[in-house]
Scaffold this motif. Structure first.
Motif, PDB file in Angstrom:
ATOM      1  N   THR A  77       0.750  -1.033  -0.169  1.00  0.00           N
ATOM      2  CA  THR A  77      -0.109   0.068   0.204  1.00  0.00           C
ATOM      3  C   THR A  77       1.052   1.276   0.302  1.00  0.00           C
ATOM      4  OG1 THR A  77      -1.329  -1.563   1.650  1.00  0.00           O
ATOM      5  CG2 THR A  77      -1.858   1.436   1.538  1.00  0.00           C
ATOM      6  N   VAL A  78       0.785   1.957  -1.006  1.00  0.00           N
ATOM      7  CA  VAL A  78       1.056   3.813  -0.748  1.00  0.00           C
ATOM      8  C   VAL A  78       0.351   4.663  -0.208  1.00  0.00           C
ATOM      9  CG1 VAL A  78       1.790   5.355  -2.438  1.00  0.00           C
ATOM     10  CG2 VAL A  78       2.715   3.040  -2.981  1.00  0.00           C
ATOM     11  N   TYR A  79       0.501   5.492   0.988  1.00  0.00           N
ATOM     12  CA  TYR A  79       0.076   6.925   0.755  1.00  0.00           C
ATOM     13  C   TYR A  79       0.140   7.942   0.738  1.00  0.00           C
ATOM     14  CZ  TYR A  79      -1.483   3.029   3.951  1.00  0.00           C
ATOM     15  OH  TYR A  79      -1.548   1.780   5.102  1.00  0.00           O
ATOM     16  N   LEU A  80      -0.539   8.609   0.574  1.00  0.00           N
ATOM     17  CA  LEU A  80      -0.604  10.457   0.238  1.00  0.00           C
ATOM     18  C   LEU A  80      -0.862  11.439   0.845  1.00  0.00           C
ATOM     19  CD1 LEU A  80       0.980  12.216  -1.747  1.00  0.00           C
ATOM     20  CD2 LEU A  80      -1.130  12.292  -3.292  1.00  0.00           C
ATOM     21  N   GLN A  81      -0.095  11.313   1.765  1.00  0.00           N
ATOM     22  CA  GLN A  81      -0.582  12.698   3.263  1.00  0.00           C
ATOM     23  C   GLN A  81      -0.776  13.921   2.896  1.00  0.00           C
ATOM     24  OE1 GLN A  81      -1.869  11.815   6.950  1.00  0.00           O
ATOM     25  NE2 GLN A  81      -1.913  14.043   6.446  1.00  0.00           N
ATOM     26  N   MET A  82      -1.751  14.555   2.151  1.00  0.00           N
ATOM     27  CA  MET A  82      -1.509  16.104   1.920  1.00  0.00           C
ATOM     28  C   MET A  82      -2.604  16.755   3.278  1.00  0.00           C
ATOM     29  SD  MET A  82      -3.598  14.912  -2.067  1.00  0.00           S
ATOM     30  CE  MET A  82      -5.106  14.008  -0.628  1.00  0.00           C
ATOM     31  N   ASN A  83      -1.272  17.853   3.273  1.00  0.00           N
ATOM     32  CA  ASN A  83      -1.816  18.997   4.927  1.00  0.00           C
ATOM     33  C   ASN A  83      -2.242  20.350   3.329  1.00  0.00           C
ATOM     34  OD1 ASN A  83      -1.749  16.785   6.589  1.00  0.00           O
ATOM     35  ND2 ASN A  83       0.984  16.614   6.380  1.00  0.00           N
ATOM     36  N   SER A  84      -2.675  21.539   4.410  1.00  0.00           N
ATOM     37  CA  SER A  84      -2.562  22.302   4.056  1.00  0.00           C
ATOM     38  C   SER A  84      -3.123  23.071   2.646  1.00  0.00           C
ATOM     39  CB  SER A  84      -0.802  22.722   4.042  1.00  0.00           C
ATOM     40  OG  SER A  84      -0.536  23.047   5.434  1.00  0.00           O
ATOM     41  N   LEU A  85      -4.333  21.604   2.187  1.00  0.00           N
ATOM     42  CA  LEU A  85      -4.717  21.247   1.394  1.00  0.00           C
ATOM     43  C   LEU A  85      -5.075  23.116   1.023  1.00  0.00           C
ATOM     44  CD1 LEU A  85      -6.653  17.855   1.596  1.00  0.00           C
ATOM     45  CD2 LEU A  85      -4.833  18.835  -0.472  1.00  0.00           C
ATOM     46  N   LYS A  86      -5.275  23.268  -0.489  1.00  0.00           N
ATOM     47  CA  LYS A  86      -5.941  24.418  -1.562  1.00  0.00           C
ATOM     48  C   LYS A  86      -7.180  24.002  -2.336  1.00  0.00           C
ATOM     49  CE  LYS A  86      -0.890  25.849  -0.630  1.00  0.00           C
ATOM     50  NZ  LYS A  86       0.028  26.483  -1.596  1.00  0.00           N
ATOM     51  N   PRO A  87      -7.283  24.996  -1.950  1.00  0.00           N
ATOM     52  CA  PRO A  87      -8.710  25.166  -3.404  1.00  0.00           C
ATOM     53  C   PRO A  87      -7.708  24.175  -4.599  1.00  0.00           C
ATOM     54  CG  PRO A  87      -8.806  27.333  -2.495  1.00  0.00           C
ATOM     55  CD  PRO A  87      -7.865  26.376  -2.260  1.00  0.00           C
ATOM     56  N   GLU A  88      -6.740  25.236  -5.488  1.00  0.00           N
ATOM     57  CA  GLU A  88      -6.526  24.349  -6.330  1.00  0.00           C
ATOM     58  C   GLU A  88      -5.746  22.939  -6.722  1.00  0.00           C
ATOM     59  OE1 GLU A  88      -5.579  27.182  -4.661  1.00  0.00           O
ATOM     60  OE2 GLU A  88      -2.733  27.695  -5.247  1.00  0.00           O
ATOM     61  N   ASP A  89      -5.634  22.460  -5.441  1.00  0.00           N
ATOM     62  CA  ASP A  89      -5.151  21.052  -5.480  1.00  0.00           C
ATOM     63  C   ASP A  89      -6.353  20.121  -6.088  1.00  0.00           C
ATOM     64  OD1 ASP A  89      -3.620  21.867  -2.543  1.00  0.00           O
ATOM     65  OD2 ASP A  89      -2.207  21.192  -4.297  1.00  0.00           O
ATOM     66  N   THR A  90      -7.558  20.858  -5.954  1.00  0.00           N
ATOM     67  CA  THR A  90      -8.779  20.244  -6.523  1.00  0.00           C
ATOM     68  C   THR A  90      -8.329  19.182  -7.577  1.00  0.00           C
ATOM     69  OG1 THR A  90     -10.270  21.148  -5.280  1.00  0.00           O
ATOM     70  CG2 THR A  90     -11.423  19.745  -6.975  1.00  0.00           C
ATOM     71  N   ALA A  91      -8.886  17.878  -7.594  1.00  0.00           N
ATOM     72  CA  ALA A  91      -8.539  17.722  -8.862  1.00  0.00           C
ATOM     73  C   ALA A  91      -8.908  15.976  -8.907  1.00  0.00           C
ATOM     74  CB  ALA A  91      -7.041  17.754  -9.362  1.00  0.00           C
ATOM     75  N   VAL A  92      -8.803  15.785  -9.512  1.00  0.00           N
ATOM     76  CA  VAL A  92      -9.097  13.657  -9.510  1.00  0.00           C
ATOM     77  C   VAL A  92      -7.809  12.900  -9.272  1.00  0.00           C
ATOM     78  CG1 VAL A  92     -10.058  11.470 -10.273  1.00  0.00           C
ATOM     79  CG2 VAL A  92     -11.084  13.220 -10.516  1.00  0.00           C
ATOM     80  N   TYR A  93      -7.567  12.377  -8.324  1.00  0.00           N
ATOM     81  CA  TYR A  93      -5.926  11.523  -8.359  1.00  0.00           C
ATOM     82  C   TYR A  93      -5.817  10.184  -8.096  1.00  0.00           C
ATOM     83  CZ  TYR A  93      -4.633  15.560  -5.010  1.00  0.00           C
ATOM     84  OH  TYR A  93      -4.116  17.205  -5.364  1.00  0.00           O
ATOM     85  N   TYR A  94      -5.075   9.611  -9.183  1.00  0.00           N
ATOM     86  CA  TYR A  94      -4.716   8.015 -10.027  1.00  0.00           C
ATOM     87  C   TYR A  94      -3.343   7.922  -8.913  1.00  0.00           C
ATOM     88  CZ  TYR A  94      -8.136   9.597 -13.068  1.00  0.00           C
ATOM     89  OH  TYR A  94      -9.455   9.888 -13.307  1.00  0.00           O
ATOM     90  N   CYS A  95      -3.492   6.413  -8.288  1.00  0.00           N
ATOM     91  CA  CYS A  95      -2.548   5.258  -8.518  1.00  0.00           C
ATOM     92  C   CYS A  95      -1.993   5.421  -9.044  1.00  0.00           C
ATOM     93  CB  CYS A  95      -2.660   5.202  -7.117  1.00  0.00           C
ATOM     94  SG  CYS A  95      -1.331   3.818  -6.568  1.00  0.00           S
ATOM     95  N   ALA A  96      -0.761   5.216  -9.657  1.00  0.00           N
ATOM     96  CA  ALA A  96      -0.290   4.178 -10.451  1.00  0.00           C
ATOM     97  C   ALA A  96       0.732   3.114 -10.281  1.00  0.00           C
ATOM     98  CB  ALA A  96      -0.403   5.432 -12.073  1.00  0.00           C
ATOM     99  N   ALA A  97       0.732   2.336 -11.090  1.00  0.00           N
ATOM    100  CA  ALA A  97       2.220   1.212 -10.500  1.00  0.00           C
ATOM    101  C   ALA A  97       3.204   0.815 -11.541  1.00  0.00           C
ATOM    102  CB  ALA A  97       1.630   0.153 -10.774  1.00  0.00           C
ATOM    103  N   GLU A  98       4.205   1.522 -11.358  1.00  0.00           N
ATOM    104  CA  GLU A  98       5.453   1.085 -12.190  1.00  0.00           C
ATOM    105  C   GLU A  98       5.587   0.052 -13.066  1.00  0.00           C
ATOM    106  OE1 GLU A  98       8.742  -0.292 -12.024  1.00  0.00           O
ATOM    107  OE2 GLU A  98       9.231  -0.416 -13.712  1.00  0.00           O
ATOM    108  N   PHE A  99       5.910  -1.155 -13.845  1.00  0.00           N
ATOM    109  CA  PHE A  99       5.917  -2.363 -14.048  1.00  0.00           C
ATOM    110  C   PHE A  99       6.865  -2.836 -14.971  1.00  0.00           C
ATOM    111  CE2 PHE A  99       4.071  -6.712 -12.995  1.00  0.00           C
ATOM    112  CZ  PHE A  99       4.045  -7.102 -14.248  1.00  0.00           C
ATOM    113  N   LEU A 100       7.314  -4.038 -14.376  1.00  0.00           N
ATOM    114  CA  LEU A 100       9.358  -4.358 -15.472  1.00  0.00           C
ATOM    115  C   LEU A 100      10.081  -3.214 -15.901  1.00  0.00           C
ATOM    116  CD1 LEU A 100       7.326  -7.209 -16.357  1.00  0.00           C
ATOM    117  CD2 LEU A 100       9.195  -6.948 -14.763  1.00  0.00           C
TER     118      LEU A 100
END
Length: 129
Positions: A77-100
């Protein structure tokens, strides 16, 4: 390989949020994981990435000091801790795996994300002002 994000939501400016990304399947063949985001009407952009083995991280310049990526190898599992969020951080966030892919000492920071093979469905993060 399956990638599943969770943890998005609606928060106010200045609040914190933690996103999780669970990876299943042939995870041993992945060198690093990344988080990307895409705001309405904008191109997808790189946010942060982390190496599975060394824990070395890379960040988008604008989130340095506010966002922190970490991983739990035992839980795949990978985590993204986001602090001091701003309106410009609004988005769909995607996680991705590099492979081989090519072995690297630190995850790349390109917005294209061509190195990533498996992507999650995305989780919405909305920051109100």
């Amino acid at each position: 390989v399956q990638v599943v994000e969770s943890g998005g939501g609606l928060v106010q400016a200045g609040d914190s949020l933690r996103l999780s990304c669970a990876v299943s399947g042939r995870t041993f063949e992945s060198h690093y994981m990344g988080w990307f985001r895409q705001a309405p009407g904008k191109e997808r952009e790189f946010v942060a990435a982390i190496m599975w083995n060394s824990g070395i991280t890379s960040y988008k310049e604008s989130v340095k000091g506010r966002f922190s990526i970490s991983r739990d190898n035992a839980k795949n599992t990978v985590y993204l801790q986001m602090n001091s969020l701003k309106p410009e951080d609004t988005a769909v966030y995607y996680c991705a795996a590099e492979f081989l892919g090519v072995a690297v000492t630190a995850p790349p920071t390109s917005d294209e994300g061509d190195e990533y093979v498996y992507w999650g469905q995305g989780t919405q993060v909305t920051v109100s002002s």
